[in-house]
Scaffold this active site. Structure first.
Site, PDB file in Angstrom:
ATOM      1  N   ASP A  14       0.885  -1.165   0.000  1.00 49.93           N
ATOM      2  CA  ASP A  14       0.000   0.000   0.000  1.00 49.93           C
ATOM      3  C   ASP A  14       0.918   1.209   0.000  1.00 49.93           C
ATOM      4  O   ASP A  14       1.525   1.538   1.023  1.00 49.93           O
ATOM      5  CB  ASP A  14      -0.899  -0.028   1.250  1.00 49.93           C
ATOM      6  CG  ASP A  14      -1.691   1.263   1.423  1.00 49.93           C
ATOM      7  OD1 ASP A  14      -1.670   2.115   0.515  1.00 49.93           O
ATOM      8  OD2 ASP A  14      -2.344   1.414   2.487  1.00 49.93           O
ATOM      9  N   LYS A  75       2.547  11.272  -3.522  1.00 47.35           N
ATOM     10  CA  LYS A  75       1.515  10.570  -4.299  1.00 47.35           C
ATOM     11  C   LYS A  75       0.596  11.553  -5.023  1.00 47.35           C
ATOM     12  O   LYS A  75       0.063  11.258  -6.082  1.00 47.35           O
ATOM     13  CB  LYS A  75       0.717   9.697  -3.332  1.00 47.35           C
ATOM     14  CG  LYS A  75      -0.239   8.741  -3.989  1.00 47.35           C
ATOM     15  CD  LYS A  75      -0.737   7.765  -2.954  1.00 47.35           C
ATOM     16  CE  LYS A  75      -1.864   6.916  -3.432  1.00 47.35           C
ATOM     17  NZ  LYS A  75      -2.269   5.951  -2.407  1.00 47.35           N
ATOM     18  N   GLU A 152      -7.240   0.453  -4.715  1.00 47.77           N
ATOM     19  CA  GLU A 152      -7.270   0.373  -3.255  1.00 47.77           C
ATOM     20  C   GLU A 152      -8.596  -0.151  -2.693  1.00 47.77           C
ATOM     21  O   GLU A 152      -8.589  -1.004  -1.798  1.00 47.77           O
ATOM     22  CB  GLU A 152      -6.918   1.739  -2.648  1.00 47.77           C
ATOM     23  CG  GLU A 152      -5.434   2.035  -2.806  1.00 47.77           C
ATOM     24  CD  GLU A 152      -5.077   3.492  -2.628  1.00 47.77           C
ATOM     25  OE1 GLU A 152      -5.941   4.285  -2.205  1.00 47.77           O
ATOM     26  OE2 GLU A 152      -3.927   3.848  -2.926  1.00 47.77           O
ATOM     27  N   ASP A 174     -12.807   5.493   1.536  1.00 51.34           N
ATOM     28  CA  ASP A 174     -11.364   5.534   1.810  1.00 51.34           C
ATOM     29  C   ASP A 174     -10.880   6.980   1.836  1.00 51.34           C
ATOM     30  O   ASP A 174     -10.749   7.622   0.799  1.00 51.34           O
ATOM     31  CB  ASP A 174     -10.648   4.737   0.709  1.00 51.34           C
ATOM     32  CG  ASP A 174      -9.135   4.712   0.911  1.00 51.34           C
ATOM     33  OD1 ASP A 174      -8.630   5.439   1.782  1.00 51.34           O
ATOM     34  OD2 ASP A 174      -8.466   3.966   0.185  1.00 51.34           O
TER      35      ASP A 174
END
Ligand code: AMP
Length: 619
Positions: A14, A75, A152, A174
């Protein structure tokens, strides 16, 4: 023994905005591994003044002292061409992510006691092709063979549901450090299918931190103190204190920020001692939380499901510990979210589950993923009086199609002896091609010199990593041209990747055990970084363009309207223009775009002439 383990072991990673984790199948179970004392490693990279690279908690601590030498939340920049500085050195976002991945690799190898060469890496479902490709590049630079780029929410639903067999529809909410994603996932029989996904790649914990930070600073200034934003060290300390306060407010109604000697004025130290209530924090963040619900409703809508059809609401990402988030989810969806899997580890666990399956530990379930975008070429439809309307988008793979997808549409040439089609490949949902993201372009040429109506088949294949192959075949002759869009905008060229890896190797030279694990022949495992046009035809191709769709609508494939060239020329010149000229040019650009969209062929020539004249005059 160690070698065979290394060959078969695939880790699940992850790669989070704030933190990263690694999971692996060991002793019959999936385990999030201990990365030198902690399961969670901050996704932070810092370059010390002595030139050594630091990754993880130590780098996060350095951020206060050397913000200009530290990269956080990288990211958020993946898929962009931005350059990121660490001190006086510049890197691409994929190189910074590669540093994080390499550190995870080194730590995982230390923990497991053998080299790890393969990985499944997760990305938000909403990541574009370019962002996925950048992530894959980062994995390769780090020295991994990237087995799969996994969404994800799919990973999270696997972590929650991997041992269940009955049909279930779940919503995965999320909210992480830098991105937000919501997905509707259906587990039926032995398959897991993402029905719909929505999200915001620019919404996450960092935004919540910023709101609280500014509020606290404004209050501090109101109390007669100077602005801490002007003092680097003070701002760094305060930023970390804010994050601690935010975490505490998840389980306490009040918290305090106490920072001794935060600043000084005329040699007198100034302290901060401020109470923050959860109520005040919630008032600040409410708009952000409500914004996330727009995506919740969109995802439900796209999936064709109603809130009362959901069997469970799953929480992923550290920010979902925020009581306001849990409360609002329960109110809006009329269901208490589940919290039984650690929200910080769920995605890594799911990646580990898929990694173990790919490694041969099959638990009998199959993954079905979907594309969060549509993909297709630019085309032109026929307007009235046989005048083509350019800049139309002809999606071939539709948003929400299960992956891997392989779809073909038929087009036909409109002009006699049309030998060429300039295929512009787009990703997005807007019927106007230029309003989507252009992810690739190639020329299919060499079509037969025949009258208009020559059939051209265009096939789009999207693999499980969200990477696209486009093939154009002239039906008459079977001649084909194919492009592999591994390098949607922002992907790195192979040479650059090689340099990036050498660069990374030199930073990690202090870890000799690592270099031994790198694949020897780099060129074998590096995907080609540039758009590659593989001509599969046996005779040289030459052509122009045009086609008729299966429904009978005439489609002019790849027509390049002269207006497009003019628009591009004008747009390229906008920067640096005087305000007045700029607004005149913009007005004409808007008018021309509207003419193209509406198929207004009366006004278009006049508007184009005006813009052309104006540009000439400005020259
Ligand atoms: P992730 O990207 O999933 O690792 O999520 C990290 C984000 O979750 C960061 O913004 C953290 O500050 C936030 N976070 C972690 N723990 C908590 C908590 N107890 N309460 C609120 N936010 C948290």
């Amino acid at each position: 023994m160690a070698d065979s383990m290394a060959d078969e072991t695939i880790v699940g990673i992850d790669l989070g905005t704030t933190n990263s984790e690694v999971a692996v199948y060991r002793n019959g179970a999936i385990e999030v591994i201990d990365l030198e004392g902690e399961q969670i490693m901050p996704s932070v990279v810092s370059l010390s003044p002595d030139g050594s690279l630091i990754v993880g908690t130590a780098a996060k601590n350095q951020a206060i002292l050397y913000p200009e030498r530290t990269a956080i939340s990288i990211k958020r920049r993946m898929g962009s061409d931005e350059s990121v500085s660490l001190g006086d050195k510049f890197f691409k976002p994929q190189e910074i992510s590669a540093m994080i991945l390499r550190e995870l690799k080194v730590r995982a190898e230390k923990f497991l006691g053998y080299p790890v060469k393969k990985a499944v890496i997760t990305v938000p479902a909403f990541f574009s092709d370019a962002q996925r490709q950048a992530t894959r590049d980062a994995g390769v630079i780090a020295g991994f063979e990237v087995m799969r780029i996994l969404n994800e929410p799919t990973a999270a639903s696997l972590a929650y549901e991997s041992d269940k067999t009955k049909n279930r529809i779940v919503l995965v909410y999320d909210l992480g450090g830098g991105t937000f994603d919501v997905s509707i996932v259906e587990a039926h029989g032995d398959a897991t299918e993402v029905l719909a996904s929505h999200g915001d790649t620019r919404l996450g914990g960092d935004d919540f931190d910023r709101l609280l930070l500014n509020d606290v600073i404004e209050e501090f200034i109101r109390q007669g103190n100077p602005d801490p934003r002007n003092t680097r060290l003070a701002l760094g300390r305060l930023t970390q204190a804010i994050v601690r306060a935010k975490h505490e407010l998840s389980f306490k109604p009040y918290t305090r920020i106490r920072e001794e000697n935060l600043l000084e004025r005329d040699g007198v130290p100034l302290h901060m001692d401020m109470e923050i209530s959860r109520q005040r924090y919630e008032d600040l963040i409410k708009p952000l939380v409500e914004k996330s619900f727009e995506s919740v409703h969109k995802a439900l809508n796209d999936s064709g499901k109603k809130a009362d059809e959901l069997d469970a609401v799953l929480l992923v990402g550290g920010m979902t510990r925020t009581p306001l988030v849990i409360r609002r989810l329960a109110e809006v969806l009329e269901k208490l979210p589940r919290t039984d899997v650690h929200p910080d580890l769920a995605v890594a666990m799911g990646a580990g589950i898929l990694a173990s399956r790919l490694g041969g530990h099959d638990d009998g379930r199959v993954l079905v993923d979907i594309t969060p975008y549509s993909f297709g070429p630019e085309a032109a439809t026929m307007g009235d009086f046989g005048i083509p309307i350019a800049d139309r988008y002809a999606p071939i793979i539709k948003k929400g199609t299960p992956l891997p997808a392989n779809e073909t549409e038929e087009f036909a040439t409109l002009c006699n002896n049309q030998e060429k089609w300039e295929v512009n490949v787009f990703q997005g949902e807007n019927p106007i091609a230029s309003r989507n993201i252009r992810i690739g372009q190639f020329i299919a040429d060499g079509f037969s010199k025949v009258p208009a109506g020559n059939k051209v088949l265009c096939t789009f294949e999207l693999d499980l990593n969200g990477i696209l192959n486009v093939t154009v075949v002239e039906k008459l002759t079977g001649l084909s041209k194919r492009v592999r869009i591994e390098n949607a905008l922002g992907a790195m060229a192979k040479d650059d990747m090689k340099k990036a890896r050498e660069n990374l190797d030199s930073f990690f030279a202090a870890a000799p055990e690592l270099s031994e694990n790198l694949p020897e022949n780099l060129s074998d495992d590096l995907p080609d970084g540039s758009t590659e046009l593989a001509t599969q035809s046996t005779k040289p191709l030459e052509i122009e363009a045009g086609a008729v769709s299966p429904a009978g609508t005439t489609v002019l494939a790849g027509l390049r309207h002269p207006a497009r060239t003019l628009l591009e020329k004008a747009e390229a010149r906008l920067e640096g223009m005087k305000e007045k000229d700029r607004s005149d040019v913009l007005a004409l650009i808007t008018r021309i775009r509207a003419d193209i969209t509406d198929g207004d062929n009366k006004d278009l020539p006049a508007a184009m002439a005006e813009l052309d004249d104006l540009l000439y005059f400005l020259d």
